[in-house]
Design an enzyme around this catalytic site. Structure first.
Site, PDB file in Angstrom:
ATOM      1  N   ARG A 173       0.711   7.155   9.202  1.00 19.53           N
ATOM      2  CA  ARG A 173       0.075   8.324   8.590  1.00 19.53           C
ATOM      3  C   ARG A 173       0.209   9.560   9.481  1.00 19.53           C
ATOM      4  NH1 ARG A 173      -4.120   7.872   4.930  1.00 19.53           N
ATOM      5  NH2 ARG A 173      -5.451   9.330   6.053  1.00 19.53           N
ATOM      6  N   ARG A 177       6.371  14.529  16.226  1.00 15.85           N
ATOM      7  CA  ARG A 177       7.292  15.670  16.124  1.00 15.85           C
ATOM      8  C   ARG A 177       7.819  16.090  17.477  1.00 15.85           C
ATOM      9  NH1 ARG A 177       3.076  18.647  13.465  1.00 15.85           N
ATOM     10  NH2 ARG A 177       3.222  18.003  11.293  1.00 15.85           N
ATOM     11  N   ARG A 250     -13.965  -1.369   6.029  1.00 15.10           N
ATOM     12  CA  ARG A 250     -14.601  -0.823   7.233  1.00 15.10           C
ATOM     13  C   ARG A 250     -15.628   0.197   6.779  1.00 15.10           C
ATOM     14  NH1 ARG A 250     -15.388  -2.830  11.857  1.00 15.10           N
ATOM     15  NH2 ARG A 250     -15.056  -1.012  13.190  1.00 15.10           N
ATOM     16  N   ARG A 281     -14.913  10.430  16.216  1.00 14.13           N
ATOM     17  CA  ARG A 281     -14.641  11.861  16.070  1.00 14.13           C
ATOM     18  C   ARG A 281     -15.942  12.639  16.091  1.00 14.13           C
ATOM     19  NH1 ARG A 281     -10.328  11.213  11.021  1.00 14.13           N
ATOM     20  NH2 ARG A 281     -11.907   9.951  10.001  1.00 14.13           N
ATOM     21  N   GLU A 306     -18.946  10.582  14.139  1.00 11.66           N
ATOM     22  CA  GLU A 306     -18.527   9.538  13.188  1.00 11.66           C
ATOM     23  C   GLU A 306     -18.383   8.213  13.935  1.00 11.66           C
ATOM     24  OE1 GLU A 306     -15.412  11.019  10.597  1.00 11.66           O
ATOM     25  OE2 GLU A 306     -14.529   9.021  10.552  1.00 11.66           O
ATOM     26  N   TYR A 354      -5.728   2.712   0.563  1.00 15.63           N
ATOM     27  CA  TYR A 354      -6.080   3.754   1.541  1.00 15.63           C
ATOM     28  C   TYR A 354      -5.548   5.092   1.025  1.00 15.63           C
ATOM     29  CZ  TYR A 354      -6.529   5.405   6.483  1.00 15.63           C
ATOM     30  OH  TYR A 354      -6.861   6.051   7.658  1.00 15.63           O
ATOM     31  N   ASP A 356      -5.441   9.087   0.045  1.00 18.53           N
ATOM     32  CA  ASP A 356      -5.967  10.413   0.333  1.00 18.53           C
ATOM     33  C   ASP A 356      -6.308  11.090  -0.994  1.00 18.53           C
ATOM     34  OD1 ASP A 356      -6.014  10.550   3.104  1.00 18.53           O
ATOM     35  OD2 ASP A 356      -3.881  11.015   3.237  1.00 18.53           O
TER      36      ASP A 356
HETATM   37  P1  FAD Z   1     -15.145   7.598  -3.899  1.00 19.99           P
HETATM   38  O1  FAD Z   1     -15.178   8.977  -3.362  1.00 19.99           O
HETATM   39  O2  FAD Z   1     -15.572   6.485  -3.010  1.00 19.99           O
HETATM   40  O3  FAD Z   1     -16.000   7.575  -5.242  1.00 19.99           O
HETATM   41  C1  FAD Z   1     -16.441   6.407  -5.850  1.00 19.99           C
HETATM   42  C2  FAD Z   1     -17.832   6.694  -6.420  1.00 19.99           C
HETATM   43  O4  FAD Z   1     -18.255   5.567  -7.189  1.00 19.99           O
HETATM   44  C3  FAD Z   1     -18.880   6.895  -5.330  1.00 19.99           C
HETATM   45  O5  FAD Z   1     -19.575   8.096  -5.569  1.00 19.99           O
HETATM   46  C4  FAD Z   1     -19.777   5.676  -5.462  1.00 19.99           C
HETATM   47  O6  FAD Z   1     -21.132   5.953  -5.122  1.00 19.99           O
HETATM   48  C5  FAD Z   1     -19.630   5.342  -6.938  1.00 19.99           C
HETATM   49  N1  FAD Z   1     -19.913   3.952  -7.256  1.00 19.99           N
HETATM   50  C6  FAD Z   1     -19.422   2.844  -6.648  1.00 19.99           C
HETATM   51  N2  FAD Z   1     -19.932   1.745  -7.204  1.00 19.99           N
HETATM   52  C7  FAD Z   1     -20.763   2.162  -8.192  1.00 19.99           C
HETATM   53  C8  FAD Z   1     -21.601   1.482  -9.113  1.00 19.99           C
HETATM   54  N3  FAD Z   1     -21.698   0.148  -9.103  1.00 19.99           N
HETATM   55  N4  FAD Z   1     -22.326   2.212  -9.992  1.00 19.99           N
HETATM   56  C9  FAD Z   1     -22.261   3.563  -9.995  1.00 19.99           C
HETATM   57  N5  FAD Z   1     -21.502   4.261  -9.140  1.00 19.99           N
HETATM   58  C10 FAD Z   1     -20.756   3.567  -8.238  1.00 19.99           C
HETATM   59  N6  FAD Z   1      -8.549  12.325   2.043  1.00 19.99           N
HETATM   60  C11 FAD Z   1      -7.806  13.439   2.241  1.00 19.99           C
HETATM   61  O7  FAD Z   1      -6.965  13.778   1.399  1.00 19.99           O
HETATM   62  N7  FAD Z   1      -7.984  14.229   3.351  1.00 19.99           N
HETATM   63  C12 FAD Z   1      -8.903  13.926   4.315  1.00 19.99           C
HETATM   64  O8  FAD Z   1      -9.037  14.661   5.303  1.00 19.99           O
HETATM   65  C13 FAD Z   1      -9.687  12.751   4.128  1.00 19.99           C
HETATM   66  N8  FAD Z   1     -10.596  12.412   5.057  1.00 19.99           N
HETATM   67  C14 FAD Z   1     -11.353  11.288   4.873  1.00 19.99           C
HETATM   68  C15 FAD Z   1     -12.299  10.964   5.841  1.00 19.99           C
HETATM   69  C16 FAD Z   1     -13.090   9.841   5.673  1.00 19.99           C
HETATM   70  C17 FAD Z   1     -14.111   9.487   6.736  1.00 19.99           C
HETATM   71  C18 FAD Z   1     -12.934   9.014   4.526  1.00 19.99           C
HETATM   72  C19 FAD Z   1     -13.778   7.775   4.344  1.00 19.99           C
HETATM   73  C20 FAD Z   1     -12.001   9.339   3.560  1.00 19.99           C
HETATM   74  C21 FAD Z   1     -11.196  10.471   3.717  1.00 19.99           C
HETATM   75  N9  FAD Z   1     -10.263  10.849   2.749  1.00 19.99           N
HETATM   76  C22 FAD Z   1      -9.487  11.970   2.951  1.00 19.99           C
HETATM   77  C23 FAD Z   1     -10.058  10.050   1.513  1.00 19.99           C
HETATM   78  C24 FAD Z   1     -10.909  10.561   0.336  1.00 19.99           C
HETATM   79  O9  FAD Z   1     -12.277  10.463   0.671  1.00 19.99           O
HETATM   80  C25 FAD Z   1     -10.611   9.673  -0.884  1.00 19.99           C
HETATM   81  O10 FAD Z   1      -9.252   9.723  -1.215  1.00 19.99           O
HETATM   82  C26 FAD Z   1     -11.388  10.073  -2.149  1.00 19.99           C
HETATM   83  O11 FAD Z   1     -12.669  10.558  -1.901  1.00 19.99           O
HETATM   84  C27 FAD Z   1     -11.494   8.833  -3.020  1.00 19.99           C
HETATM   85  O12 FAD Z   1     -12.076   9.145  -4.276  1.00 19.99           O
HETATM   86  P2  FAD Z   1     -12.540   7.948  -5.219  1.00 19.99           P
HETATM   87  O13 FAD Z   1     -13.075   8.570  -6.449  1.00 19.99           O
HETATM   88  O14 FAD Z   1     -11.461   6.952  -5.326  1.00 19.99           O
HETATM   89  O15 FAD Z   1     -13.694   7.188  -4.401  1.00 19.99           O
HETATM   90  N1  UDP Z   2      -5.373   7.157  15.273  1.00 24.17           N
HETATM   91  C1  UDP Z   2      -5.455   6.919  16.630  1.00 24.17           C
HETATM   92  N2  UDP Z   2      -5.863   7.928  17.453  1.00 24.17           N
HETATM   93  C2  UDP Z   2      -6.201   9.148  16.993  1.00 24.17           C
HETATM   94  C3  UDP Z   2      -6.107   9.391  15.612  1.00 24.17           C
HETATM   95  C4  UDP Z   2      -5.691   8.369  14.774  1.00 24.17           C
HETATM   96  O1  UDP Z   2      -5.180   5.806  17.081  1.00 24.17           O
HETATM   97  O2  UDP Z   2      -6.581  10.010  17.805  1.00 24.17           O
HETATM   98  C5  UDP Z   2      -4.931   6.047  14.386  1.00 24.17           C
HETATM   99  C6  UDP Z   2      -6.119   5.204  13.887  1.00 24.17           C
HETATM  100  O3  UDP Z   2      -5.690   3.875  13.778  1.00 24.17           O
HETATM  101  C7  UDP Z   2      -6.388   5.784  12.517  1.00 24.17           C
HETATM  102  C8  UDP Z   2      -4.951   6.084  12.062  1.00 24.17           C
HETATM  103  O4  UDP Z   2      -4.290   6.553  13.243  1.00 24.17           O
HETATM  104  O5  UDP Z   2      -7.044   4.869  11.682  1.00 24.17           O
HETATM  105  C9  UDP Z   2      -4.847   7.125  10.962  1.00 24.17           C
HETATM  106  O6  UDP Z   2      -5.448   8.313  11.399  1.00 24.17           O
HETATM  107  P1  UDP Z   2      -6.083   9.345  10.376  1.00 24.17           P
HETATM  108  O7  UDP Z   2      -6.540  10.547  11.136  1.00 24.17           O
HETATM  109  O8  UDP Z   2      -5.135   9.532   9.267  1.00 24.17           O
HETATM  110  O9  UDP Z   2      -7.357   8.512   9.879  1.00 24.17           O
HETATM  111  P2  UDP Z   2      -8.460   8.814   8.735  1.00 24.17           P
HETATM  112  O10 UDP Z   2      -8.639  10.309   8.695  1.00 24.17           O
HETATM  113  O11 UDP Z   2      -7.913   8.225   7.483  1.00 24.17           O
HETATM  114  O12 UDP Z   2      -9.658   8.098   9.257  1.00 24.17           O
END
Ligand code: FAD
Ligand code: UDP
Length: 373
Positions: A173, A177, A250, A281, A306, A354, A356
């Protein structure tokens, strides 16, 4: 008399909201249920001290797909934010993603040729030809030194396993560069919605009936009876009563603090890559909105630490654990999903991927096109 809907959408995250938005535009009636007290899933943001706080971790929108970029821009104006996290390891600071600034800091090299040579030598010493796991993949991309300092500890705590037991794709991911470019993403388009993400979901759900604090499993039968079809974005293993056993996820814990200072860390994202530091983070949310650059002079700041966590009952499912064992288990659940005629599974939890945000929109638009045409 029960109200009747074309679609019951379980979950108001990005997948559910995108699907609902398309369905409403096509004249269908949608009931969206959400077990949390707010809409938006993990992209939910809320203002604290005049700062949009990313409640469930930093979310930076990025894509190279022009259609998806145009789609999301209907609902908000995006700023020009470019993610350039720093990595902190034992009092040393490195630029991410891995680029010439990182290599210069690590080895004092100035040219791409010098950096490549060191990486090749370290790869040779480790005897890796075809990387079989995350550790081998990382060493072959950036060498042993940077693996030890920036990946080994961070990844170990993030996923709760050593890098030797994790699939290589996780590290792919991150760009590597041989230029002096600290942009974390390679995508053509990138930014943060001005005013936060929640407004996007609110606009997407205009015209739908939304019920918060409603868990599908508390009223499964009654809810299923209220609509022709169901878009389910919760955990797929839970839907099938864990009949093949639970999939692994996780989890994370977030610790958010308001500080009486203007600028805490000088960057939106700082990664803590030592294993011994329990968080991965620290996010300083105001930097997503350039609040220290445009003269707003907000005397307060909001930070979030986090902490990665083993998923236990009652915790949120943030990351699917897409290793071989869990992917095989998912395939068995997917076979059950394929037999369901009334239910469509979508999103990070429903498809156990996984994803985005741009991937989720892509999947939801494809699903809507197939379903609504
Ligand atoms: P979710 O956002 O998980 O939505 C599912 C919803 O269903 C939730 O609101 C949940 O409460 C609800 N639900 C579940 N079960 C039930 C039930 N039984 N009854 C009623 N409701 C229910 N993506 C990026 O592009 N850029 C980023 O920088 C980025 N950073 C991230 C950082 C973190 C820490 C995490 C965890 C994810 C990140 N993502 C990022 C990914 C992004 O969050 C997801 O791609 C996106 O939010 C997923 O949308 P979703 O609708 O699939 O799931
Ligand atoms: N990662 C790492 N060191 C860093 C940043 C990322 O080892 O400083 C690894 C880690 O395994 C992480 C993966 O690269 O789960 C993907 O990073 P990303 O920032 O895309 O994670 P996310 O935002 O999805 O948590």
């Amino acid at each position: 008399m029960k109200k009747f809907f074309d679609y019951l959408v379980v979950g108001s995250g990005l997948f559910g909201a995108t699907f609902a938005n398309q369905a409403i535009k096509a004249g269908r009636k949608c009931l969206v249920i959400e077990k949390r007290a707010h809409i938006g899933g993990n992209i939910y943001t809320k203002p604290i001290e005049g700062i949009q706080v990313h409640q469930y971790g930093a979310h930076i929108f990025h894509t190279s797909n022009e259609q998806i970029w145009a789609y999301i821009n209907q609902f908000a104006t995006f700023n020009r934010y470019t993610n350039s996290p720093m990595a902190f390891y034992k009092d040393e600071l490195y630029n991410l993603p891995f680029n010439m600034n990182t290599f210069h800091k690590m080895w004092g090299v100035r040219t791409p040729g010098e950096a490549r040579q060191i990486i090749e030598e370290q790869k040779k010493v480790s005897g890796i030809n075809e990387p079989q796991n995350l550790e081998e993949q990382a060493i072959s991309l950036i060498g042993i030194d940077l693996y030890e300092k920036l990946i080994k500890g961070y990844t170990g705590k993030q996923w709760g396993r050593p890098c030797t037991e994790l699939p290589a794709f996780i590290i792919n991911r991150l760009p590597v560069r041989f230029t002096y470019d600290n942009n974390y993403f390679n995508d053509t388009y990138q930014g943060i919605p001005i005013g936060g993400y929640t407004q996007i979901i609110e606009k997407m759900l205009e015209g739908a009936e939304v019920r918060l604090n409603t868990d599908f499993f508390q009223q499964r039968k009654e809810l299923m009876a209220m609509a022709d079809k169901v878009i389910y974005t919760g955990m797929i293993d839970e839907y099938f009563d864990y009949c093949y056993g639970p999939l692994e996820y996780r989890s994370l814990h977030f610790e958010t603090e308001v500080l009486n200072r203007e600028n805490y860390q000088g960057n939106a994202v700082i990664n803590y890559t030592e294993y011994e530091v329990p968080y991965t983070r620290v996010i300083e949310h105001k930097h997503f909105e350039f609040q220290c650059q445009n003269g707003t002079n907000n005397p307060k700041t909001v930070i979030t630490r986090e902490y990665p966590a083993t998923w236990t009952k009652g915790d949120e499912h943030y990351y699917p654990m897409n290793d071989e064992k869990n992917n095989n288990l998912y395939t068995r659940y997917k076979a059950l999903d394929d037999k369901e005629t009334k239910v469509i599974f979508g999103g990070r939890l429903g498809m156990y991927r996984y994803f985005d945000m741009h991937n989720v929109i892509d999947e939801a638009l494809k699903c809507a096109e197939k379903e609504l045409s």
